[in-house]
Design a protein around this motif. Structure first.
Motif, mmCIF file in Angstrom:
data_model
loop_
_atom_site.group_PDB
_atom_site.id
_atom_site.type_symbol
_atom_site.label_atom_id
_atom_site.label_comp_id
_atom_site.label_asym_id
_atom_site.label_seq_id
_atom_site.Cartn_x
_atom_site.Cartn_y
_atom_site.Cartn_z
ATOM 1 N N ARG A 220 8.026 1.122 7.586
ATOM 2 C CA ARG A 220 8.222 1.357 6.148
ATOM 3 C C ARG A 220 9.513 0.704 5.655
ATOM 4 N NH1 ARG A 220 5.614 6.176 4.641
ATOM 5 N NH2 ARG A 220 6.193 5.614 2.497
ATOM 6 N N GLU B 40 8.774 7.510 -2.101
ATOM 7 C CA GLU B 40 8.692 8.753 -1.334
ATOM 8 C C GLU B 40 10.124 9.112 -0.958
ATOM 9 O OE1 GLU B 40 7.188 9.952 3.139
ATOM 10 O OE2 GLU B 40 6.058 8.448 2.029
ATOM 11 N N ASP C 234 0.804 -1.211 0.000
ATOM 12 C CA ASP C 234 0.000 0.000 0.000
ATOM 13 C C ASP C 234 0.841 1.266 0.000
ATOM 14 O OD1 ASP C 234 -2.325 -1.627 2.198
ATOM 15 O OD2 ASP C 234 -2.379 -1.458 0.015
ATOM 16 N N LEU C 235 1.939 1.255 0.755
ATOM 17 C CA LEU C 235 2.760 2.445 0.896
ATOM 18 C C LEU C 235 3.975 2.355 -0.022
ATOM 19 C CD1 LEU C 235 2.713 2.775 4.786
ATOM 20 C CD2 LEU C 235 1.499 4.209 3.155
ATOM 21 N N PRO C 236 4.384 3.507 -0.588
ATOM 22 C CA PRO C 236 5.593 3.475 -1.407
ATOM 23 C C PRO C 236 6.822 3.233 -0.544
ATOM 24 C CG PRO C 236 4.844 5.734 -1.107
ATOM 25 C CD PRO C 236 3.789 4.837 -0.510
ATOM 26 N N SER D 55 10.857 6.356 10.278
ATOM 27 C CA SER D 55 9.771 5.908 9.405
ATOM 28 C C SER D 55 9.313 4.509 9.801
ATOM 29 C CB SER D 55 10.260 5.899 7.949
ATOM 30 O OG SER D 55 10.891 7.107 7.611
ATOM 31 N N ILE E 150 10.540 4.176 0.746
ATOM 32 C CA ILE E 150 11.169 5.468 1.017
ATOM 33 C C ILE E 150 12.596 5.433 0.484
ATOM 34 C CG2 ILE E 150 11.999 7.031 2.818
ATOM 35 C CD1 ILE E 150 9.610 6.180 4.503
ATOM 36 N N ARG F 232 13.970 -2.037 7.315
ATOM 37 C CA ARG F 232 12.679 -1.722 7.935
ATOM 38 C C ARG F 232 12.870 -1.719 9.439
ATOM 39 N NH1 ARG F 232 8.257 -4.794 5.333
ATOM 40 N NH2 ARG F 232 9.351 -6.581 6.192
#
Length: 199
Positions: free
Chosen positions: A70, A26, A2-4, A67, A6, A117
């Motif tokens: 992520r 991102e 779902d999330l790009p 972050s 980083i 991560r």
């Protein structure tokens, strides 16, 4: 995912490589002092490829701590002429001296990335390419620098293979993405294995 991911770098070039491959990204640049990390490594027996890997990981870890949850991509590249690591230059005179130093010789580009991560390294890789410059006269170097201008100051080695820097080169051994600073094929494979690509 779902999330790009980083990108722990402000490099428009690396962001462009990722975007061209359809990877949502991102940008959140790392704040580590790269030269301070390198200086700390000078006293040890680390190789130029190790330096690239350590810097890539340090950038990713630093950003991942800001972050949570992520996947963060850190990347770095070193240029080694023998055992000497060359850096970006800040003047056209330094660029001229660098190109004279590389003239007629082979140097190695070590491009590293780390996927991290929550401070834990998920993957770390280094790919190497060798570039051999043709013999360059001082006049040829002067003409090249006059054509490319300050662009020469934006890359280690004072050239870009995707631009007029290609005219300086006699031979390339290695992957073009490694030369451009981000080994895309192994990176794509690693992101697939981590479930970070929707392909």
């Amino acid at each position: 995912m779902d999330l790009p991911i980083i990108l722990a770098s402000g490099s428009a070039h690396r962001r462009g490589l990722l975007a061209n491959a359809g990877i949502a990204v991102e940008v959140l640049p790392s704040t580590i002092d790269e030269r301070a990390v390198e200086d700390a490594l000078d006293a040890s027996d680390v190789t130029p490829d190790d330096v690239a890997a350590i810097l890539a990981e340090a950038k990713a870890v630093e950003v991942s701590e800001r972050s949570p949850g992520r996947i963060v991509l850190g990347a770095d590249q070193t240029l080694a002429l023998g055992d000497e690591i060359l850096h970006k230059v800040s003047s056209m005179e330094e660029a001229r001296r660098t190109l004279l130093k590389l003239s007629g010789k082979s140097h190695r580009l070590h491009s590293a990335y780390a996927l991290v991560r929550d401070g834990s390294v998920l993957q770390r890789r280094v790919e190497t390419a060798t570039i051999t410059f043709r013999d360059l006269s001082p006049a040829a170097i002067g003409h090249y620098l006059a054509r490319v201008g300050d662009t020469a100051l934006s890359s280690v080695g004072c050239y870009q293979v995707e631009g007029q820097g290609l005219t300086l080169i006699d031979r390339i051994d290695g992957d073009v993405f490694t030369i451009m600073g981000l080994p895309m094929l192994p990176l794509l494979n690693d992101l697939r294995q981590l479930g970070a690509l929707n392909d």
